[in-house]
Design an enzyme around this catalytic site. Structure first.
Site, short mmCIF file in Angstrom:
data_model
loop_
_atom_site.label_atom_id
_atom_site.label_comp_id
_atom_site.label_asym_id
_atom_site.label_seq_id
_atom_site.Cartn_x
_atom_site.Cartn_y
_atom_site.Cartn_z
N ARG A 16 0.75 -1.08 -0.07
CA ARG A 16 -0.03 0.00 -0.19
C ARG A 16 0.89 1.12 -0.09
NH1 ARG A 16 -5.11 -0.02 0.88
NH2 ARG A 16 -5.16 -1.78 2.03
N GLU A 39 0.63 -7.76 -3.80
CA GLU A 39 -0.74 -7.26 -4.02
C GLU A 39 -0.53 -5.66 -4.11
OE1 GLU A 39 -4.26 -5.70 -0.98
OE2 GLU A 39 -3.51 -7.97 -1.06
N THR A 68 -7.85 -3.65 -2.57
CA THR A 68 -8.86 -2.71 -2.35
C THR A 68 -9.78 -2.30 -3.60
OG1 THR A 68 -7.19 -1.41 -0.74
CG2 THR A 68 -8.83 -0.23 -1.26
N LYS A 128 -10.22 -13.74 2.73
CA LYS A 128 -9.41 -12.66 3.60
C LYS A 128 -10.16 -12.49 4.91
CE LYS A 128 -8.18 -7.88 3.10
NZ LYS A 128 -8.26 -6.56 2.21
N GLY A 158 -2.51 -6.78 11.12
CA GLY A 158 -1.79 -7.17 12.28
C GLY A 158 -0.97 -8.40 12.23
N GLY A 178 1.03 -6.26 5.48
CA GLY A 178 0.88 -4.86 5.11
C GLY A 178 2.13 -4.06 5.53
N SER A 179 1.78 -3.25 6.72
CA SER A 179 2.79 -2.20 7.33
C SER A 179 3.85 -2.96 7.92
CB SER A 179 2.08 -1.01 8.07
OG SER A 179 1.54 -1.66 9.13
#
Length: 206
Positions: A16, A39, A68, A128, A158, A178-179
């Site tokens: 992202r 992704e 998204t 998901k 998370g 993700g992050s």
């Protein structure tokens, strides 16, 4: 191809905020670390160009998708860019139908058993589980007791190298990262270090 990618490595990179100028370098370090599913969320800068570049840059056994995804029109744009996987935060039936009609793999977001069964009925390939930090490993175990055999649950949100084992023990077969793996501004070297930590955690489960 999706089954092969998950069997090789159940880790799914969620990039992202990825910038086009860094897409190739980030994709290459992820592939080298062992990732086989990448992704690019559509709320990133110039996501279709990044998807197109990743598809041209990385080997054919790396599945490139979009996250998204909110509309059937976006599904068509993802396919035109060379994307192979549609990832959604929700389970809009119109988007699910468009993805399956386009011949793309499909991973809709679900947070209840009702959503899970409905998404599977529409042809979802992966569910998901989102947000994973709210639902937890106990939900994975409970759902898999009633969902059809072979259902692939992939918690997203998370997931860390330390809690990945708990979700895997509950039955999860994929993990959206993700992050904890990538944030805008990270260098390829920083992404590589994070990727290796996740791959090491995955390999300890084998």
């Amino acid at each position: 191809m999706l089954e092969q990618a998950l069997a090789h490595n159940g880790l799914i990179a969620i990039l992202r905020g990825l910038q086009l100028h860094e897409a190739a370098a980030v994709g290459e370090v992820l592939y080298s670390a062992g990732f086989r599913i990448i992704e690019v969320p559509l709320n990133s800068p110039d996501p279709f160009a990044s998807i197109r570049l990743l598809r041209r840059t990385l080997p054919a056994d790396c599945l490139i998708g979009a996250g998204t995804v909110l509309t059937p029109a976006q599904v068509a744009q993802v396919k035109e860019a060379g994307g192979q996987l549609i990832v959604m935060p929700h389970s809009d039936p119109a988007v699910l139908r468009a993805a399956k009609a386009a011949g793309l793999y499909l991973a809709p977001g679900v947070a209840t058993p009702t959503e899970a069964f409905a998404a599977l009925a529409q042809g979802a390939d992966v569910l998901k589980l989102f947000p994973a930090e709210q639902l937890g490993p106990a939900v994975v175990k409970a759902w898999l007791a009633v969902l059809p055999a072979g259902t692939v649950l992939a918690p997203v949100g998370g997931i860390t190298p330390s809690n990945l084992q708990q979700f895997h023990a509950a039955g999860a077969r994929g993990f959206g990262l993700g992050s904890g793996l990538y944030k805008p501004g990270m260098t390829p070297e920083q992404v590589e270090a994070a990727a290796k930590a996740y791959v090491s955690a995955w390999q300890s489960l084998r």
